[in-house]
Design a protein around this motif. Structure first.
Motif, PDB file in Angstrom:
ATOM      1  N   ALA A   6      19.237  -0.370 -19.335  1.00 48.84           N
ATOM      2  CA  ALA A   6      19.972  -0.630 -20.571  1.00 48.84           C
ATOM      3  C   ALA A   6      19.100  -2.097 -21.290  1.00 48.84           C
ATOM      4  N   ARG A  34      15.725  -1.507 -23.118  1.00 49.57           N
ATOM      5  CA  ARG A  34      15.748  -1.230 -24.579  1.00 49.57           C
ATOM      6  C   ARG A  34      16.884  -2.146 -25.244  1.00 49.57           C
ATOM      7  N   PRO A  35      16.415  -3.570 -25.250  1.00 52.23           N
ATOM      8  CA  PRO A  35      17.420  -4.319 -26.004  1.00 52.23           C
ATOM      9  C   PRO A  35      17.479  -3.955 -27.518  1.00 52.23           C
ATOM     10  N   HIS A  47      17.616   5.703  -9.233  1.00 48.48           N
ATOM     11  CA  HIS A  47      18.707   4.799  -8.628  1.00 48.48           C
ATOM     12  C   HIS A  47      18.382   4.728  -6.812  1.00 48.48           C
ATOM     13  N   ASP A  68      18.417  -6.587  -4.930  1.00 47.66           N
ATOM     14  CA  ASP A  68      18.550  -7.617  -5.815  1.00 47.66           C
ATOM     15  C   ASP A  68      19.938  -8.404  -5.822  1.00 47.66           C
ATOM     16  N   MET A 127      21.831   6.009 -22.911  1.00 48.45           N
ATOM     17  CA  MET A 127      22.324   6.044 -21.504  1.00 48.45           C
ATOM     18  C   MET A 127      22.747   7.364 -20.890  1.00 48.45           C
ATOM     19  N   ALA A 180      18.701   7.798 -19.381  1.00 50.96           N
ATOM     20  CA  ALA A 180      18.621   6.943 -18.305  1.00 50.96           C
ATOM     21  C   ALA A 180      18.274   7.761 -17.048  1.00 50.96           C
ATOM     22  N   SER A 229      26.604  -5.223  -6.308  1.00 52.71           N
ATOM     23  CA  SER A 229      27.183  -5.089  -7.771  1.00 52.71           C
ATOM     24  C   SER A 229      26.058  -6.255  -8.156  1.00 52.71           C
ATOM     25  N   GLN A 230      25.542  -5.790  -9.492  1.00 50.09           N
ATOM     26  CA  GLN A 230      24.799  -6.776 -10.255  1.00 50.09           C
ATOM     27  C   GLN A 230      25.505  -7.823 -10.951  1.00 50.09           C
ATOM     28  N   ILE A 231      26.763  -7.640 -11.105  1.00 55.46           N
ATOM     29  CA  ILE A 231      27.558  -8.570 -11.864  1.00 55.46           C
ATOM     30  C   ILE A 231      27.767  -9.583 -10.586  1.00 55.46           C
ATOM     31  N   ARG A 236      18.913  -0.241 -11.821  1.00 59.45           N
ATOM     32  CA  ARG A 236      20.515  -0.175 -12.097  1.00 59.45           C
ATOM     33  C   ARG A 236      20.563   0.005 -13.623  1.00 59.45           C
ATOM     34  N   PRO A 237      21.869   0.477 -13.982  1.00 62.13           N
ATOM     35  CA  PRO A 237      22.037   0.676 -15.349  1.00 62.13           C
ATOM     36  C   PRO A 237      21.947  -0.670 -16.249  1.00 62.13           C
ATOM     37  N   ASN A 238      22.580  -1.502 -15.470  1.00 58.55           N
ATOM     38  CA  ASN A 238      22.700  -2.916 -16.120  1.00 58.55           C
ATOM     39  C   ASN A 238      21.909  -3.976 -15.780  1.00 58.55           C
ATOM     40  N   ASP A 239      22.025  -5.165 -16.125  1.00 59.27           N
ATOM     41  CA  ASP A 239      21.380  -6.485 -15.761  1.00 59.27           C
ATOM     42  C   ASP A 239      20.049  -6.505 -16.276  1.00 59.27           C
ATOM     43  N   LEU A 240      19.611  -7.856 -16.349  1.00 62.13           N
ATOM     44  CA  LEU A 240      18.132  -8.097 -16.916  1.00 62.13           C
ATOM     45  C   LEU A 240      17.059  -7.396 -16.684  1.00 62.13           C
TER      46      LEU A 240
END
Lengths: 529, 246
Positions: A366, A369-370, A323, A204, A381, A385, A55-57, A358-362
């Protein structure tokens, strides 16, 4: 508590190592294997493979030590993103892109009149690259890496290339550029009791399978096997020197229970990575070393630098299976590694191609495209994506004297001064970045991307701050990382790099630590009284 | 009587108290008079307890009131978050319920679906954890200051901007007004902004919202991306309410 402000003293050891990351672990293994009594103090908690949640979280807890340093300047460095805490250090979540520096990288001053030369050339490091790659396990295709310096072939074949890599490779080919499988410290086949990678892109977050060669599956267990003791949640707050300041006598460490203990040692190795290493040495100032240990040159902490990096993205008509693979990428191009590109800058760059996303994280989809939010982000997305491909420029930047790590008035919970990290990219790197990213967008268009975009120019990897060299007036350590000013105090890690080329530094830092450990063990009698 | 999940979890009596208290806070913030306020409180209780269908309630009020009602649900979510966060941490809660409701609304504006995915719970749980353990993007952004203070000050600045521009709090803004304000915050140049850098505040909360909407097992499924975990997270984030699925 004693009159020295310490609660106790541990029995003496031969070697105390600060930091259980990549180079600290290797040093511990080497010294312990040679029969030395070794203790490693790691400021962070103990990490175990089974804690490495995909999990990136969740994995953010592995990174950095929030609150220890401020990061400032025109191009602030991502200190927490690039560092780690706990056993394995930053290498626990590194992407395992393992490259050798090129011979030219060692001679930037004499060949190109910029920065400094290394105190030795590529050939001095080559045998250690060769040895380490067998121990750690590298996958790649040496023959396909047209740019690769001389060295033994990789012990494992390369990892497979997935659809994203194939798509982007079309763009390189269309522009007459070569690509090769990315050399990785990740198993493509079972190796030394560790399994092969299954290409699910969670590098990561920390690889729990053992396929990626992080210190938890390489040098740290070996160090323990040979008798090294690893103490976690143990913050070394000060290196203690003899009264005349010529020798280190040990380290002061605050343990988990709050006790402040003195550890006597014959040799002290500081392997705290590019921010913590100078911080500790600066914080260990004495009357004999008023500006910090090893800082008679005034260069300790100075010249911290980072690769000038940028990720370029493209949206392709077909799905890219982004992915799949590994975080570092699938392919590499070093056709632009040469120092004179004729484009108004000195230095080279490489492309790391087709990252598992991954869809999220730095560094996620996503995050690329801030500018999008609300319904536009939802649409992106949902529709784009799975069609995204990306690659990262790793560009050379040169150390600037005004960049670096310095202490501030603030203190952490252990009474240690906090740090300030100041950084801006040199103008040369800015020009390189502009040139390289423009080319990157063209490559992705040539590969068929219907739209392209890029992230900001960011610092990737932390280098320098305790650079080695022959002349004590212009460097902090000698060629083995031994401080010019303190005979038995050693720095390990990328802090030592006078220049960093344009490749990921972990392989070189590891080979460098191996070279230093080999030398120190061979000359133990001269080094340690 | 069918209780909504949060009411069931909270207990009816506690739920009433929380809804009343929260409603007072928010209704006070938007300047509604007491009788009208209590009508909303009553609705909030009924809605929260599942006694009245939302459509029936919405049909009974004019559009502006609908917006108030819509955010009564937000209050409910904030109350749940409050309870979850307190239950999930040994430390106290760093954001009060009004700010949590605003945070939910702000994150929902940036990343639709964030509110339902539990963004306020995510952030509150991380802020309640020791700084060393906080799993926020803010950690990567090297924010040297206090993490809870970053959110508090950002949310307060957002509220002031909403009041200055539209004369009402952020949660009371129409979707188009929220989006317009978000665009100005994202640009980093918004008049009168007093808080953490506006662009950074936008980016950090947007990242938090992306985490909960797209970065979990459910989020991957939403995108039809196989999660393929080596070690699957037992919960979507550290400190998540046990009832939340990964």
């Amino acid at each position: 508590m004693s009159r020295h402000g310490r609660d106790a003293a541990f029995p003496p050891v031969d070697v105390v190592i600060v930091g259980a990351g990549q180079t600290g672990s290797l040093m511990a293994e080497r010294f312990a294997r040679s029969g030395k009594r070794v203790v490693v103090f790691e400021a962070g908690p103990e990490r175990r493979l089974q804690q490495l949640v995909s999990s990136q979280i969740w994995s953010r807890a592995l990174k950095g030590t929030p609150g220890v340093a401020t990061t400032e300047g025109a191009n602030p460095l991502g200190v927490n993103f690039n560092t780690g805490q706990g056993s394995g250090g930053a290498a626990l979540h590194h992407y395992a892109c393992w490259f050798r520096l090129h011979p030219e990288d060692f001679e930037m001053k004499s060949r190109h009149g910029v920065a400094s030369d290394w105190p030795f050339g590529y050939e001095a490091l080559r045998p250690f690259y060769d040895r380490v790659q067998v121990e750690v396990g590298l996958s790649g295709d040496a023959g396909a890496e047209f740019w690769r310096p001389p060295g033994d072939p990789y012990p494992m074949p390369p990892l497979p290339v997935f659809r994203q890599g194939e798509i982007i490779a079309r763009g390189f080919a269309a522009r007459g550029l070569k690509t090769a499988p990315l050399p990785l410290a990740i198993n493509s086949v079972p190796y030394r009791g560790r399994p092969a990678c299954i290409y699910d892109g969670w590098c990561d977050a920390g690889c729990p399978t053992g396929a990626l060669a992080n210190p938890l599956v390489t040098y740290l267990p070996l160090a323990r096997e040979h008798g090294a003791r690893v103490v976690h949640d143990a913050r070394v707050t000060r290196i203690v020197t003899s009264n005349d300041g010529t020798r280190a006598v040990g380290a002061e460490v605050v343990l988990r229970d709050g006790r402040r203990v003195f550890q006597s040692a014959g040799l002290v190795v500081v392997a705290g990575f590019a921010m913590e290493t100078p911080r500790l040495l600066l914080a260990s100032a004495t009357s004999a070393h008023g500006r910090g240990l090893g800082n008679s040159s005034g260069l300790l902490g100075k010249g911290l630098y980072s690769h000038a990096a940028c990720t370029v993205f493209g949206r392709f008509p077909e799905q890219t299976d982004n992915h799949l693979g590994v975080s570092g990428g699938q392919l590499v191009c070093q056709d632009r590694y040469g120092k004179q590109q004729g484009a108004g800058f000195i230095g080279g760059y490489q492309w790391l191609i087709a990252h598992a996303l991954r869809p999220n994280d730095l560094l996620g989809i996503a995050g690329g495209r801030p500018d999008l939010f609300g319904a536009a982000l939802t649409r992106f997305m949902a529709e784009d994506a799975s069609h995204v491909g990306s690659m990262t420029l790793v560009g050379e930047s040169l150390p600037l004297a005004q960049n670096g790590v310095e202490l501030t008035e603030g203190r952490d919970g252990f009474g240690m001064p906090l740090a300030r990290v100041v950084h801006r990219f040199d103008d040369n790197a800015v020009r390189l970045h502009a040139h390289g990213t423009a080319e990157g967008q063209e490559i992705l268009r040539a590969a068929g991307a219907t739209s392209v975009w890029q992230g900001p120019m960011v610092g990737m990897h932390l280098l320098g701050g305790a650079a080695m060299g022959r002349d004590p007036a212009y460097s902090v350590t000698d060629e083995f990382g031994v401080l010019h000013d303190v005979a038995n105090l050693v720095v390990a890690g990328p802090s030592l790099f006078p220049t960093g080329g344009s490749v990921n530094p972990t392989f070189t830092a590891t080979a460098l630590a191996d070279r230093a450990a080999t030398h120190l063990i061979e000359h133990w009698g001269n080094m340690v009284r | 009587m069918r209780l909504s999940p949060w009411a069931a979890a909270l207990g009816v009596k506690t739920a009433r108290l929380v809804v009343c208290k929260v409603s007072e806070i928010l209704l006070g913030a938007v300047g509604l008079d007491a009788p009208l306020a209590w009508r909303f409180v009553g609705w909030g209780m009924m809605n929260g307890l599942g006694l009245m269908k939302k459509q029936q309630v919405l049909g009974a009020f004019d559009p502006r009131r609908r917006r108030v009602l819509k955010h009564m649900s937000l209050i409910g979510a904030a109350a749940v978050t409050y309870r979850e966060a307190v239950a999930g941490s040994r430390a106290g809660l760093s954001l009060d319920i009004a700010r949590l409701a605003r945070l939910s609304a702000w994150a929902e504006t940036l990343v639709p679906g964030a509110e339902a995915a539990g963004v306020a719970n995510f952030i509150a749980a991380q802020l309640a954890a020791p700084r060393q353990s906080a799993c926020l993007t803010l950690r990567y952004l090297d924010w040297a200051g206090d993490f809870p203070d970053f959110y508090r000050r950002g949310l307060d600045a957002l509220e002031r901007s909403a009041m200055a521009t539209h004369g009402r709090g952020f949660v009371m803004l129409a979707d188009a007004d929220r989006a317009a304000l978000a665009g100005r915050v994202a640009s980093g140049s918004i008049d009168g902004w007093q808080g953490p850098p506006a662009g950074l505040f936008y980016f950090a909360v947007r990242s938090d919202a992306v985490d909960v909407v797209y970065g979990t097992v459910q989020g991957f499924a939403r995108l039809n991306v196989p999660y393929r975990a080596h070690i699957a997270p037992v919960r979507p984030w550290p400190g998540a309410w046990r009832g939340r699925r990964s």
